[in-house]
Design a protein around this motif. Sequence first.
Motif, PDB file in Angstrom:
ATOM      1  N   ALA A  40       0.811  -1.217   0.000  1.00  0.00           N
ATOM      2  CA  ALA A  40       0.000   0.000   0.000  1.00  0.00           C
ATOM      3  C   ALA A  40       0.844   1.267   0.000  1.00  0.00           C
ATOM      4  CB  ALA A  40      -0.945   0.011   1.211  1.00  0.00           C
ATOM      5  N   GLY A  41       2.149   1.150   0.317  1.00  0.00           N
ATOM      6  CA  GLY A  41       3.029   2.315   0.259  1.00  0.00           C
ATOM      7  C   GLY A  41       2.785   3.354   1.331  1.00  0.00           C
ATOM      8  N   HIS A  42       2.015   3.020   2.360  1.00  0.00           N
ATOM      9  CA  HIS A  42       1.666   3.994   3.406  1.00  0.00           C
ATOM     10  C   HIS A  42       2.760   4.095   4.464  1.00  0.00           C
ATOM     11  CE1 HIS A  42      -0.808   6.390   6.036  1.00  0.00           C
ATOM     12  NE2 HIS A  42      -0.932   5.433   6.941  1.00  0.00           N
ATOM     13  N   VAL A  43       3.067   2.967   5.101  1.00  0.00           N
ATOM     14  CA  VAL A  43       4.166   2.862   6.062  1.00  0.00           C
ATOM     15  C   VAL A  43       4.758   1.460   5.892  1.00  0.00           C
ATOM     16  CG1 VAL A  43       3.101   4.467   7.704  1.00  0.00           C
ATOM     17  CG2 VAL A  43       2.673   2.003   7.932  1.00  0.00           C
ATOM     18  N   LEU A  44       5.812   1.174   6.626  1.00  0.00           N
ATOM     19  CA  LEU A  44       6.429  -0.143   6.557  1.00  0.00           C
ATOM     20  C   LEU A  44       5.406  -1.230   6.881  1.00  0.00           C
ATOM     21  CD1 LEU A  44       9.113  -1.700   6.183  1.00  0.00           C
ATOM     22  CD2 LEU A  44       9.457  -1.491   8.657  1.00  0.00           C
ATOM     23  N   GLY A  45       5.293  -2.222   5.988  1.00  0.00           N
ATOM     24  CA  GLY A  45       4.376  -3.335   6.204  1.00  0.00           C
ATOM     25  C   GLY A  45       2.943  -3.087   5.805  1.00  0.00           C
ATOM     26  N   SER A  46       2.602  -1.869   5.401  1.00  0.00           N
ATOM     27  CA  SER A  46       1.204  -1.566   5.067  1.00  0.00           C
ATOM     28  C   SER A  46       0.759  -2.350   3.846  1.00  0.00           C
ATOM     29  CB  SER A  46       1.024  -0.065   4.836  1.00  0.00           C
ATOM     30  OG  SER A  46       1.813   0.387   3.758  1.00  0.00           O
TER      31      SER A  46
END
Length: 320
Positions: free
Chosen positions: A74-80
């Motif tokens: 998802a490119g939001h935060v790490l692991g998203s």
Amino acid sequence: MARCVPLYAVDRAVISHGHSDHARPGHAAVLATPETLAIMTARLGEGRAGTTQQALRYGEVITINGVKLWPRPAGHVLGSAQIALEWQGSRVVVSGDYKRCADPSCVAFEVERCDVFITEATFALPVFRHPDALGEIARLLRSAALFPERTHVIGCYALGKCQRLIRMLRQAGYDRPIHLHGAQQALCDVYEELGIALGPLLPATVARKDALKGAIVLAPPSAIADRWARRLVEPVVANASGWMGVRQRARQGGVELPLVISDHADWDELLATCAETGAQEVWVTHGREDALIHALGLQGIRGRALNLIGRGEEDEEAAA
């Protein structure tokens, strides 16, 4: 039955990412990416991030009651992760929070073609068109060079935004130690453990006042407006958020250097993403639905509002 991003404790939860408005405590079983499980455990404590945990890597498919499920970045935060669900040839994708611009602290967003796309809408108004984030970092470094006797303190959310700023500063050639408010340290440690190198970091809370002269300090947004920030050397107060594009918000927060750096898709990215999925129907939630639904209709895509009870804006705005 597994529930995607539930708002209350359930028997089986599928979690998109580690922010507190998406990752609630008390679930019996939690399914998420390995990075999100590590972040949830660090934030919530052992045993509160699911009595049992199941890690699922990007693209790895499992079947639950005949429904195929897999995460996509998802490119939001790490692991998203976006959560893709497929049953009898029909596919639904739950976006979670996402952004489309480059971020050196996490895997970039990947489009998953689908029949129904459930999208967030944090910045779903035409006024929100985020500038290049590295350009904002360049503005910060120019200010630091112009005022070498002052401390630059930047308000940023502890998960995702903090580590992204550090990585972008390193990309821009800033190799000096970056000082952290105590609330930022634990998740930086998790990122380092998961392979995201952040370079030299020092605690700001115990540093001598003169040692922070000319330094860059990262702190929670709440800290930059209280007495903690006033102990710094002539602080240049900054805030890194998509909301800093609204001048009134910056003025109300006493922000001298607003940095428009967002971890959410802006207006153009929301429209482009919905089109790229090929979805005939888009459900809009977690933000401002009306304008996006209208714009999608002009593109021949049916939009509808998905209202989730219990979804507040406090965490959403802090993490923007």
